[in-house]
Scaffold this motif. Structure first.
Motif, PDB file in Angstrom:
ATOM      1  N   SER A 143       0.843  -1.199   0.000  1.00 25.18           N
ATOM      2  CA  SER A 143       0.000   0.000   0.000  1.00 25.18           C
ATOM      3  C   SER A 143       0.873   1.242   0.000  1.00 25.18           C
ATOM      4  N   VAL A 144       0.227   2.371  -0.248  1.00 25.44           N
ATOM      5  CA  VAL A 144       0.959   3.638  -0.313  1.00 25.44           C
ATOM      6  C   VAL A 144       0.218   4.690   0.505  1.00 25.44           C
ATOM      7  N   ILE A 145       0.995   5.447   1.277  1.00 24.23           N
ATOM      8  CA  ILE A 145       0.470   6.608   1.992  1.00 24.23           C
ATOM      9  C   ILE A 145       0.982   7.847   1.268  1.00 24.23           C
ATOM     10  N   ILE A 146       0.071   8.774   0.986  1.00 17.58           N
ATOM     11  CA  ILE A 146       0.426   9.978   0.239  1.00 17.58           C
ATOM     12  C   ILE A 146       0.290  11.194   1.155  1.00 17.58           C
ATOM     13  N   PRO A 147       1.415  11.780   1.597  1.00 15.32           N
ATOM     14  CA  PRO A 147       1.334  13.013   2.381  1.00 15.32           C
ATOM     15  C   PRO A 147       0.973  14.193   1.474  1.00 15.32           C
ATOM     16  N   SER A 170      -1.596  -2.036 -12.866  1.00 10.73           N
ATOM     17  CA  SER A 170      -1.985  -2.806 -14.051  1.00 10.73           C
ATOM     18  C   SER A 170      -0.835  -3.642 -14.612  1.00 10.73           C
ATOM     19  N   GLN A 171       0.406  -3.195 -14.403  1.00 13.96           N
ATOM     20  CA  GLN A 171       1.521  -3.869 -15.071  1.00 13.96           C
ATOM     21  C   GLN A 171       2.499  -4.584 -14.133  1.00 13.96           C
ATOM     22  N   LEU A 172       2.631  -4.118 -12.885  1.00 10.76           N
ATOM     23  CA  LEU A 172       3.705  -4.625 -12.028  1.00 10.76           C
ATOM     24  C   LEU A 172       3.242  -5.153 -10.673  1.00 10.76           C
ATOM     25  N   ASN A 173       2.194  -4.539 -10.113  1.00  7.60           N
ATOM     26  CA  ASN A 173       1.813  -4.882  -8.741  1.00  7.60           C
ATOM     27  C   ASN A 173       0.306  -4.744  -8.570  1.00  7.60           C
ATOM     28  N   PRO A 174      -0.447  -5.767  -9.027  1.00  2.19           N
ATOM     29  CA  PRO A 174      -1.913  -5.656  -8.994  1.00  2.19           C
ATOM     30  C   PRO A 174      -2.498  -5.497  -7.596  1.00  2.19           C
ATOM     31  N   GLY A 175      -1.745  -5.884  -6.569  1.00  2.00           N
ATOM     32  CA  GLY A 175      -2.252  -5.796  -5.200  1.00  2.00           C
ATOM     33  C   GLY A 175      -2.054  -4.442  -4.548  1.00  2.00           C
ATOM     34  N   LEU A 176      -1.375  -3.518  -5.220  1.00  2.00           N
ATOM     35  CA  LEU A 176      -1.084  -2.210  -4.628  1.00  2.00           C
ATOM     36  C   LEU A 176      -2.376  -1.421  -4.410  1.00  2.00           C
ATOM     37  N   ARG A 177      -2.489  -0.820  -3.223  1.00  2.00           N
ATOM     38  CA  ARG A 177      -3.663   0.019  -2.955  1.00  2.00           C
ATOM     39  C   ARG A 177      -3.220   1.286  -2.245  1.00  2.00           C
ATOM     40  N   ILE A 178      -4.036   2.288  -2.339  1.00  2.00           N
ATOM     41  CA  ILE A 178      -3.782   3.524  -1.592  1.00  2.00           C
ATOM     42  C   ILE A 178      -4.349   3.332  -0.196  1.00  2.00           C
ATOM     43  N   MET A 179      -3.467   3.342   0.816  1.00  2.00           N
ATOM     44  CA  MET A 179      -3.951   3.242   2.190  1.00  2.00           C
ATOM     45  C   MET A 179      -4.627   4.539   2.601  1.00  2.00           C
ATOM     46  N   HIS A 203     -12.520  15.419  -2.331  1.00  2.00           N
ATOM     47  CA  HIS A 203     -12.016  14.627  -3.460  1.00  2.00           C
ATOM     48  C   HIS A 203     -11.881  13.151  -3.115  1.00  2.00           C
ATOM     49  N   PHE A 204     -11.335  12.866  -1.924  1.00  2.00           N
ATOM     50  CA  PHE A 204     -10.887  11.497  -1.641  1.00  2.00           C
ATOM     51  C   PHE A 204     -11.638  10.811  -0.502  1.00  2.00           C
ATOM     52  N   GLY A 205     -12.554  11.507   0.146  1.00  2.00           N
ATOM     53  CA  GLY A 205     -13.450  10.886   1.118  1.00  2.00           C
ATOM     54  C   GLY A 205     -12.751  10.094   2.207  1.00  2.00           C
ATOM     55  N   ASP A 206     -13.159   8.834   2.353  1.00  2.00           N
ATOM     56  CA  ASP A 206     -12.658   7.988   3.439  1.00  2.00           C
ATOM     57  C   ASP A 206     -11.186   7.617   3.282  1.00  2.00           C
ATOM     58  N   LEU A 207     -10.604   7.902   2.112  1.00  2.00           N
ATOM     59  CA  LEU A 207      -9.180   7.622   1.931  1.00  2.00           C
ATOM     60  C   LEU A 207      -8.298   8.625   2.694  1.00  2.00           C
ATOM     61  N   VAL A 208      -8.893   9.704   3.180  1.00  2.00           N
ATOM     62  CA  VAL A 208      -8.117  10.701   3.926  1.00  2.00           C
ATOM     63  C   VAL A 208      -8.104  10.312   5.400  1.00  2.00           C
ATOM     64  N   PHE A 209      -6.905  10.184   5.972  1.00  2.00           N
ATOM     65  CA  PHE A 209      -6.801   9.880   7.395  1.00  2.00           C
ATOM     66  C   PHE A 209      -7.464  10.976   8.224  1.00  2.00           C
ATOM     67  N   LYS A 210      -8.112  10.575   9.306  1.00  2.00           N
ATOM     68  CA  LYS A 210      -8.724  11.558  10.208  1.00  2.00           C
ATOM     69  C   LYS A 210      -7.654  12.397  10.903  1.00  2.00           C
ATOM     70  N   THR A 211      -6.516  11.765  11.220  1.00  2.00           N
ATOM     71  CA  THR A 211      -5.426  12.482  11.875  1.00  2.00           C
ATOM     72  C   THR A 211      -4.812  13.489  10.914  1.00  2.00           C
ATOM     73  N   GLU A 248      -4.366   4.686  13.371  1.00  2.00           N
ATOM     74  CA  GLU A 248      -5.190   4.585  12.168  1.00  2.00           C
ATOM     75  C   GLU A 248      -4.589   3.621  11.161  1.00  2.00           C
ATOM     76  N   VAL A 249      -3.261   3.679  11.005  1.00  2.00           N
ATOM     77  CA  VAL A 249      -2.571   2.791  10.044  1.00  2.00           C
ATOM     78  C   VAL A 249      -2.761   1.337  10.439  1.00  2.00           C
ATOM     79  N   THR A 250      -2.613   1.023  11.716  1.00  2.00           N
ATOM     80  CA  THR A 250      -2.760  -0.375  12.132  1.00  2.00           C
ATOM     81  C   THR A 250      -4.200  -0.848  12.006  1.00  2.00           C
ATOM     82  N   GLY A 251      -5.129   0.108  11.988  1.00  2.00           N
ATOM     83  CA  GLY A 251      -6.544  -0.252  11.866  1.00  2.00           C
ATOM     84  C   GLY A 251      -7.021  -0.403  10.434  1.00  2.00           C
ATOM     85  N   ARG A 252      -6.194  -0.022   9.476  1.00  2.00           N
ATOM     86  CA  ARG A 252      -6.640  -0.061   8.064  1.00  2.00           C
ATOM     87  C   ARG A 252      -6.159  -1.350   7.403  1.00  2.00           C
TER      88      ARG A 252
END
Length: 252
Positions: A143-147, A170-179, A203-211, A248-252
């Motif tokens: 997964s990836v966290i985007i500051p 699509s080409q290298l890591n199908p399991g990658l997700r935005i945390m 824009h990103f709703g629940d993908l934005v950390f509350k912290t 939050e990270v450990t809960g996702r």
């Protein structure tokens, strides 16, 4: 099972390395075994943990280019439960050297594979670019966290990063997700900070950390002392924020 998280944003100065160091420390303080991989040639995550990069025998560069045993590059930090694979200025030239290597996008993934049983979390601090080393980090990660900093150009370039993530999925890591997106450098006194906060959440709703990581003098001072904010000033707002973010990270 080890979770591998890349911290990525090709825009510089967004609090990415600060988040990599202090989120790693907060996870370690919660009792998790953590490895921080400094994949940025500036080596700020390494120096921010008090490591003198001039005295290194091995770094992520040797792992990627010279195929050394990654265990030989892992060093202890002053933080319990937190190890580091440091970076070095040599990493600047690594992308050119990697171009002719087979499976060049998978090199970091291969480096990290033998280490996975030793850690609960592996965090990768990416460089502020979308070059080959960042592609390697996103290919290796679950997964990836985007500051995202709460400033005028906050959303500039995020579309490009999201497109890169889409291509890698699509080409290298199908399991990658935005945390998630973590908002940094927030100042509740500024209308602009609040506008950016609202816009990113819209824009990103629940993908934005509350912290939300606020602007904090102690947070800025800590790296110059080679310490995490949890060691430098454990009662500061910055330390409390990264402790909450770790939950939050450990809960996702």
């Amino acid at each position: 099972m080890t979770r591998i998280i890349a911290l990525a944003n090709q825009k510089g100065g967004v609090g990415k390395t600060t988040t990599a160091i202090n989120l790693s420390a907060a996870l370690a303080a919660a009792g998790y075994r953590v490895l921080l991989v400094d994949a940025d040639p500036q080596a700020n995550a390494s120096s921010g943990l008090g490591i003198d990069i001039r005295e290194l025998e091995a770094s992520i560069y040797e792992c990627l280019v010279n195929n050394i045993n990654p265990q030989d590059a892992v060093i202890d930090t002053d933080v319990d439960n937190l190890d580091l694979i440091p970076s070095h200025i040599d990493l600047v030239g690594a992308e050119i050297e990697m171009l002719n290597l087979p499976d060049r996008e998978q090199l970091l993934k291969r480096v990290l594979q033998p280490l996975q049983g030793d850690y609960d979390y592996i965090l990768i601090d990416c460089s502020p670019s979308l070059g080959l080393i960042t592609v390697n980090a996103l290919t290796a990660a679950d997964s990836v966290i985007i500051p995202v900093q709460c400033e005028f150009f906050a959303l500039e370039g995020i579309a490009k990063l999201l497109n890169t993530i889409k291509i890698i999925k699509s080409q290298l890591n199908p399991g990658l997700r935005i945390m998630g997106f973590v908002l940094t450098m927030y100042d509740n006194r500024l209308r602009l900070s609040n506008q950016v906060l609202e816009e990113v959440r819209r824009h990103f709703g629940d993908l934005v950390f509350k912290t939300v990581i606020g602007r904090n003098v102690r947070l800025s001072e800590a790296p110059s002392h080679g310490q995490t904010i949890l060691a430098y000033d454990p009662k500061s707002k910055g330390a409390l924020a990264y402790t909450e973010l770790a939950k939050e990270v450990t809960g996702r």
